[in-house]
Design an enzyme around this catalytic site. Structure first.
Site, PDB file in Angstrom:
ATOM      1  N   ALA A 117      -6.391   2.425   7.983  1.00  0.00           N
ATOM      2  CA  ALA A 117      -4.966   2.502   8.286  1.00  0.00           C
ATOM      3  C   ALA A 117      -4.757   3.038   9.704  1.00  0.00           C
ATOM      4  O   ALA A 117      -5.337   2.532  10.657  1.00  0.00           O
ATOM      5  CB  ALA A 117      -4.265   3.359   7.230  1.00  0.00           C
ATOM      6  N   TYR A 118      -3.967   4.083   9.847  1.00  0.00           N
ATOM      7  CA  TYR A 118      -3.623   4.633  11.163  1.00  0.00           C
ATOM      8  C   TYR A 118      -4.869   5.062  11.932  1.00  0.00           C
ATOM      9  O   TYR A 118      -4.982   4.869  13.150  1.00  0.00           O
ATOM     10  CB  TYR A 118      -2.675   5.811  10.954  1.00  0.00           C
ATOM     11  CG  TYR A 118      -1.930   6.279  12.184  1.00  0.00           C
ATOM     12  CD1 TYR A 118      -1.830   5.504  13.332  1.00  0.00           C
ATOM     13  CD2 TYR A 118      -1.291   7.520  12.174  1.00  0.00           C
ATOM     14  CE1 TYR A 118      -1.132   5.939  14.435  1.00  0.00           C
ATOM     15  CE2 TYR A 118      -0.589   7.968  13.279  1.00  0.00           C
ATOM     16  CZ  TYR A 118      -0.504   7.180  14.408  1.00  0.00           C
ATOM     17  OH  TYR A 118       0.193   7.624  15.503  1.00  0.00           O
ATOM     18  N   SER A 119      -5.825   5.643  11.228  1.00  0.00           N
ATOM     19  CA  SER A 119      -7.069   6.089  11.864  1.00  0.00           C
ATOM     20  C   SER A 119      -7.783   4.940  12.562  1.00  0.00           C
ATOM     21  O   SER A 119      -8.317   5.095  13.666  1.00  0.00           O
ATOM     22  CB  SER A 119      -7.980   6.729  10.811  1.00  0.00           C
ATOM     23  OG  SER A 119      -9.254   7.015  11.343  1.00  0.00           O
ATOM     24  N   LEU A 120      -7.818   3.783  11.928  1.00  0.00           N
ATOM     25  CA  LEU A 120      -8.471   2.607  12.517  1.00  0.00           C
ATOM     26  C   LEU A 120      -7.776   2.204  13.817  1.00  0.00           C
ATOM     27  O   LEU A 120      -8.430   1.885  14.816  1.00  0.00           O
ATOM     28  CB  LEU A 120      -8.452   1.448  11.521  1.00  0.00           C
ATOM     29  CG  LEU A 120      -9.099   0.141  11.974  1.00  0.00           C
ATOM     30  CD1 LEU A 120     -10.590   0.326  12.195  1.00  0.00           C
ATOM     31  CD2 LEU A 120      -8.846  -0.971  10.946  1.00  0.00           C
ATOM     32  N   SER A 121      -6.456   2.248  13.823  1.00  0.00           N
ATOM     33  CA  SER A 121      -5.699   1.889  15.024  1.00  0.00           C
ATOM     34  C   SER A 121      -5.967   2.843  16.177  1.00  0.00           C
ATOM     35  O   SER A 121      -5.861   2.470  17.342  1.00  0.00           O
ATOM     36  CB  SER A 121      -4.197   1.888  14.708  1.00  0.00           C
ATOM     37  OG  SER A 121      -3.890   0.955  13.696  1.00  0.00           O
ATOM     38  N   ASP A 139       0.822  -1.210   0.000  1.00  0.00           N
ATOM     39  CA  ASP A 139       0.000   0.000   0.000  1.00  0.00           C
ATOM     40  C   ASP A 139       0.859   1.265   0.000  1.00  0.00           C
ATOM     41  O   ASP A 139       0.469   2.289  -0.570  1.00  0.00           O
ATOM     42  CB  ASP A 139      -0.934   0.000   1.213  1.00  0.00           C
ATOM     43  CG  ASP A 139      -2.059  -1.011   1.064  1.00  0.00           C
ATOM     44  OD1 ASP A 139      -2.380  -1.377  -0.078  1.00  0.00           O
ATOM     45  OD2 ASP A 139      -2.614  -1.440   2.098  1.00  0.00           O
ATOM     46  N   GLY A 140       2.034   1.204   0.616  1.00  0.00           N
ATOM     47  CA  GLY A 140       2.925   2.354   0.610  1.00  0.00           C
ATOM     48  C   GLY A 140       3.342   2.747  -0.787  1.00  0.00           C
ATOM     49  O   GLY A 140       3.440   3.933  -1.116  1.00  0.00           O
ATOM     50  N   ASN A 163      -4.091   8.684   2.200  1.00  0.00           N
ATOM     51  CA  ASN A 163      -4.568   8.058   3.437  1.00  0.00           C
ATOM     52  C   ASN A 163      -4.924   9.079   4.508  1.00  0.00           C
ATOM     53  O   ASN A 163      -6.073   9.196   4.912  1.00  0.00           O
ATOM     54  CB  ASN A 163      -3.504   7.119   4.000  1.00  0.00           C
ATOM     55  CG  ASN A 163      -3.729   5.671   3.630  1.00  0.00           C
ATOM     56  OD1 ASN A 163      -4.693   5.347   2.939  1.00  0.00           O
ATOM     57  ND2 ASN A 163      -2.839   4.807   4.069  1.00  0.00           N
TER      58      ASN A 163
END
Length: 291
Positions: free
Chosen positions: A188-192, A75-76, A146
């Site tokens: 991504a980060y938001s989910l974490s 994804d990166g 993202n």
């Protein structure tokens, strides 16, 4: 129903010095040449793979010359390609050689089969928007597919900031920062950080506080066409950092304002015909199957 798109020239992008990516690119390059397509390969990865110099080019040439760009990696790699290629309004197709593969959905063992299906018109199309952030009155800026993240310049330090939406004051906060996420970045980060998952078709963004120093602070979802401004308080003793997709970072000084807007150009994605977003979520996030 087959598309009217003409895939005469195909570009390939990938992560340099990554063995698995290289293997897949070599396989894909040979397959496409056998099918009589004109193939161009981003020079950074082509040089590592000893691909002939006459088909090597920079990313600007890929954007200008190709009818389709295939991104091989995780994804990166797709995040990197999306920020560069959105300007050229060219479709991107992802081959997964990373970990999760939310954006690169063709598996390497099926690369020739699935790419051939797409090239014959058996695919679905999708458009996803990007965000852009800049420091008011300065040339520090970047795009993000993202998320855009404000975080402390030093570990274990809280920062203070104010949030404004469409010029209306929303709240002030003390904590580890703020994540502004697109639907693409909601997994991504938001989910974490406890943010919601947004379907990619929703025109919305989420503002997710990171470890706020209050129990009442919660994520909020707003229209993606909103103007979001973040004022980094003068009371902060040190500078903060702003991250765009975790790939572009720059400092933010006390008193500066971060302006976040929806980018005019969006990302044009192609998927194999059997692509299913919710099946992808079930697989990647370990959700239960049908009873």
């Amino acid at each position: 129903m087959p598309s009217n798109l003409n895939f005469a020239t195909i570009g390939i992008m990938g992560k340099p010095k990554h063995h698995e990516v290289g293997e897949t690119i070599v396989t894909l390059f040979g397959h496409l040449q056998q099918q009589d397509y004109r193939v161009l390969v981003e020079e950074a990865v082509a040089k590592e793979l000893a691909i002939p110099g006459d088909v090597q080019c920079d990313w600007q040439t890929l954007g200008e010359s190709c009818d389709l760009i295939i991104v091989v990696g995780g994804d990166g790699s797709m995040l990197y390609a999306a920020r560069l290629m959105a300007t050229y309004n060219k479709p991107l197709l992802g081959v997964n050689r990373g970990y999760f593969g939310f954006l690169t959905d063709i598996q390497p063992q099926q690369v020739t089969e699935k790419v051939s299906e797409v090239l014959t018109g058996n695919y679905s199309e999708e458009h996803r928007f990007l965000l852009e952030a800049n420091i008011d009155g300065d040339d520090r800026s970047s795009d993000a597919l993202n998320d855009i993240v404000l975080y402390p310049g030093e570990i274990s330090r809280m920062i203070e900031f104010e949030v404004y939406i469409n010029d209306s004051f929303v709240y002030s906060a003390r904590g580890d920062g703020l994540i502004i996420s697109t639907p693409t970045g909601s997994t991504a980060y938001s989910l974490s950080a406890g943010g919601p998952i947004l379907s990619p078709s929703i025109n919305a963004i989420t503002l997710v506080p990171m470890f706020p120093h209050t129990l009442s602070s919660r994520p909020i979802v707003i229209d993606a066409d909103s103007k979001v401004d973040i004022v980094f308080s003068n009371s902060n003793p040190n500078e903060a950092r702003l991250s765009c997709d975790g790939q572009v970072r720059f400092p933010v000084q006390p008193g500066e304002k971060i302006c976040v807007r929806k980018r005019k150009e969006d990302l044009w994605l192609l998927h194999p015909k059997d692509y299913d977003y919710f099946r992808l979520l079930r697989t990647k996030l370990g959700w239960g199957s049908k009873l």
